[in-house]
Motif scaffolding. Sequence first.
Motif, PDB file in Angstrom:
ATOM      1  N   ASP A 103       7.415  15.446  23.907  1.00  0.00           N
ATOM      2  CA  ASP A 103       7.558  15.510  25.187  1.00  0.00           C
ATOM      3  C   ASP A 103       8.873  16.257  25.819  1.00  0.00           C
ATOM      4  O   ASP A 103       8.682  16.341  26.988  1.00  0.00           O
ATOM      5  N   ALA A 104       8.774  16.875  24.770  1.00  0.00           N
ATOM      6  CA  ALA A 104      10.073  18.513  25.973  1.00  0.00           C
ATOM      7  C   ALA A 104       9.221  18.791  26.865  1.00  0.00           C
ATOM      8  O   ALA A 104       9.249  19.600  27.616  1.00  0.00           O
ATOM      9  N   ALA A 105       7.966  19.202  25.796  1.00  0.00           N
ATOM     10  CA  ALA A 105       6.575  20.096  27.019  1.00  0.00           C
ATOM     11  C   ALA A 105       6.250  19.100  28.414  1.00  0.00           C
ATOM     12  O   ALA A 105       6.205  19.954  29.647  1.00  0.00           O
ATOM     13  N   LYS A 106       6.674  18.376  28.670  1.00  0.00           N
ATOM     14  CA  LYS A 106       6.416  17.338  29.819  1.00  0.00           C
ATOM     15  C   LYS A 106       7.962  17.439  30.725  1.00  0.00           C
ATOM     16  O   LYS A 106       7.674  17.104  30.954  1.00  0.00           O
ATOM     17  N   LEU A 107       9.273  18.267  29.936  1.00  0.00           N
ATOM     18  CA  LEU A 107       9.800  18.830  30.880  1.00  0.00           C
ATOM     19  C   LEU A 107      10.164  19.592  31.758  1.00  0.00           C
ATOM     20  O   LEU A 107      10.574  19.672  32.349  1.00  0.00           O
ATOM     21  N   ARG A 108       9.147  20.156  31.007  1.00  0.00           N
ATOM     22  CA  ARG A 108       8.980  21.722  31.902  1.00  0.00           C
ATOM     23  C   ARG A 108       7.899  21.699  33.260  1.00  0.00           C
ATOM     24  O   ARG A 108       7.199  20.723  33.293  1.00  0.00           O
ATOM     25  N   HIS A 167      10.613  26.701  23.762  1.00  0.00           N
ATOM     26  CA  HIS A 167      11.107  27.796  23.455  1.00  0.00           C
ATOM     27  C   HIS A 167      12.401  27.694  23.592  1.00  0.00           C
ATOM     28  O   HIS A 167      13.300  28.473  23.180  1.00  0.00           O
ATOM     29  N   GLN A 168      12.543  26.635  22.727  1.00  0.00           N
ATOM     30  CA  GLN A 168      13.948  26.503  22.769  1.00  0.00           C
ATOM     31  C   GLN A 168      13.755  26.476  20.983  1.00  0.00           C
ATOM     32  O   GLN A 168      13.330  25.781  20.021  1.00  0.00           O
ATOM     33  N   ALA A 227      18.423  22.662  31.610  1.00  0.00           N
ATOM     34  CA  ALA A 227      17.364  23.954  32.655  1.00  0.00           C
ATOM     35  C   ALA A 227      16.299  25.202  32.658  1.00  0.00           C
ATOM     36  O   ALA A 227      15.626  25.123  32.355  1.00  0.00           O
ATOM     37  N   LEU A 228      17.393  25.394  31.566  1.00  0.00           N
ATOM     38  CA  LEU A 228      16.816  27.207  31.622  1.00  0.00           C
ATOM     39  C   LEU A 228      15.619  26.804  30.414  1.00  0.00           C
ATOM     40  O   LEU A 228      14.360  27.864  30.214  1.00  0.00           O
ATOM     41  N   VAL A 229      15.361  25.805  30.004  1.00  0.00           N
ATOM     42  CA  VAL A 229      13.940  25.594  29.053  1.00  0.00           C
ATOM     43  C   VAL A 229      13.009  24.348  28.866  1.00  0.00           C
ATOM     44  O   VAL A 229      12.141  24.101  28.858  1.00  0.00           O
ATOM     45  N   TRP A 230      14.058  24.065  30.258  1.00  0.00           N
ATOM     46  CA  TRP A 230      13.233  22.733  30.154  1.00  0.00           C
ATOM     47  C   TRP A 230      13.005  22.751  32.059  1.00  0.00           C
ATOM     48  O   TRP A 230      11.428  22.744  32.457  1.00  0.00           O
ATOM     49  N   SER A 231      13.572  21.703  32.421  1.00  0.00           N
ATOM     50  CA  SER A 231      13.322  21.786  34.346  1.00  0.00           C
ATOM     51  C   SER A 231      12.948  23.015  34.833  1.00  0.00           C
ATOM     52  O   SER A 231      12.445  23.159  35.751  1.00  0.00           O
ATOM     53  N   LYS A 232      13.655  23.925  34.242  1.00  0.00           N
ATOM     54  CA  LYS A 232      13.351  25.588  35.144  1.00  0.00           C
ATOM     55  C   LYS A 232      12.873  26.609  33.611  1.00  0.00           C
ATOM     56  O   LYS A 232      13.327  28.053  33.846  1.00  0.00           O
ATOM     57  N   GLY A 233      12.702  25.647  32.866  1.00  0.00           N
ATOM     58  CA  GLY A 233      11.831  27.215  32.017  1.00  0.00           C
ATOM     59  C   GLY A 233      10.449  27.550  32.159  1.00  0.00           C
ATOM     60  O   GLY A 233       9.960  27.233  32.859  1.00  0.00           O
ATOM     61  N   ASN A 234      10.335  28.257  31.231  1.00  0.00           N
ATOM     62  CA  ASN A 234       8.947  29.143  32.133  1.00  0.00           C
ATOM     63  C   ASN A 234       8.811  29.646  31.232  1.00  0.00           C
ATOM     64  O   ASN A 234       9.749  30.208  29.891  1.00  0.00           O
TER      65      ASN A 234
END
Length: 398
Positions: A390-395, A353-354, A128-135
Amino acid sequence: MKKMIGVALAATLLATGMAKAQQGEIKVGEINSYSALPAFTEPYKKGMELALKQINDAGGIKGKKLVIISKDDGGKPGDALTAANELVSRDGVVMIAGGFLSNVGLALADFAKQKKVVYLGAEPLSDALVWSKGNDYTFRLRTSNYMQAAMLAEEAAKLPAKKWATIAPNYEYGQSFVAVFKELLTKKRPDVEFVAEQWPPLGKIDAGPVLQAIDAAKPDAILNATFAGDLVKLVREGNTRGIFKDRAVVSYLTGEPEYLDPLKAETPEGWIVTGYPWYGITTPEHKAFLDAYQAANKDYPRLGSVVGYSTVMSVAAALKAADDTSSEGIIKAFKGLKVDTPFGPVVYRAADHQSTMGAYIGKTGIKDGKGVMTEFAFRAGADYLPSEADAAKLRPKD
């Protein structure tokens, strides 16, 4: 009158000297669970200190001395936020770094977003740190839950085991790791089923009932995500009860010296683990780190040492690459930033940002009465991440 003028002049000179000294410094705040998790954070701090000395001995950041101001969060999100506020408002740091527990890291990430200050998560593993709650303001160094779960699921899929049970601490780190491991293993092996799960509170495991419940489900294999004191209790109780005999065990983080060392000859053999076999890594970058660390500390490094060292090296690389020390300047520098670490070069991906830091996978064993990793191999982090698109879509969408 002359005395008063002299005192005023001295005060002015002192203030001027302090101002000049501060102009020759770049201050970074660092927060970690020093009192709560010393097995990791003490080596972590030694790694930080080694990197800091190397950076400043080489001229600092564009001729300015890098200063790190550290604070203890005690493993509590509220204390971490208090420390972060002090570092930013009182100490004037240009960014913050650190964190161990995932719930603490998520709290600091939210602080970073609200206060518009850059946060580099050193150890928190929650996706969540970089995906669902990333900023925009938050980056992460360590190989994440998803990445290490993917590495372990790859090995677990090779086992004949069909019935699995899980044991993990009942907070963000444990919950998210178990969820992603289940998802990834089931994709590779649709025939597996999860027949039991136990969620002991962090730092308060009652190993007897936990293992009794697991054994009653008669699993072929066990996934374990406990660590530190909880892991020691689990292993000792499991050895006494014979729970692990004739069962495969996949155990997250257990190959790290921080967690193997306390077990000594009680270390279970043959568990599939992620960890840090410092005694067997022969790459040039690791040898250079190992020699410098042992010379400075008269001790061998732990995984925390690598994380602390790589955190400071990442901070320094970003500050050197940045046009200025504004948050916007540091964010721009971090995106796509390449950093040399004891595990080889890593890149902070622009999309999520990972970092691409990898990890070692192997099995537990015993050598000279101590727990070690055997049959280990390095897994490149970039190979276990979704694409940047794909990762960008998780943010979250802004």
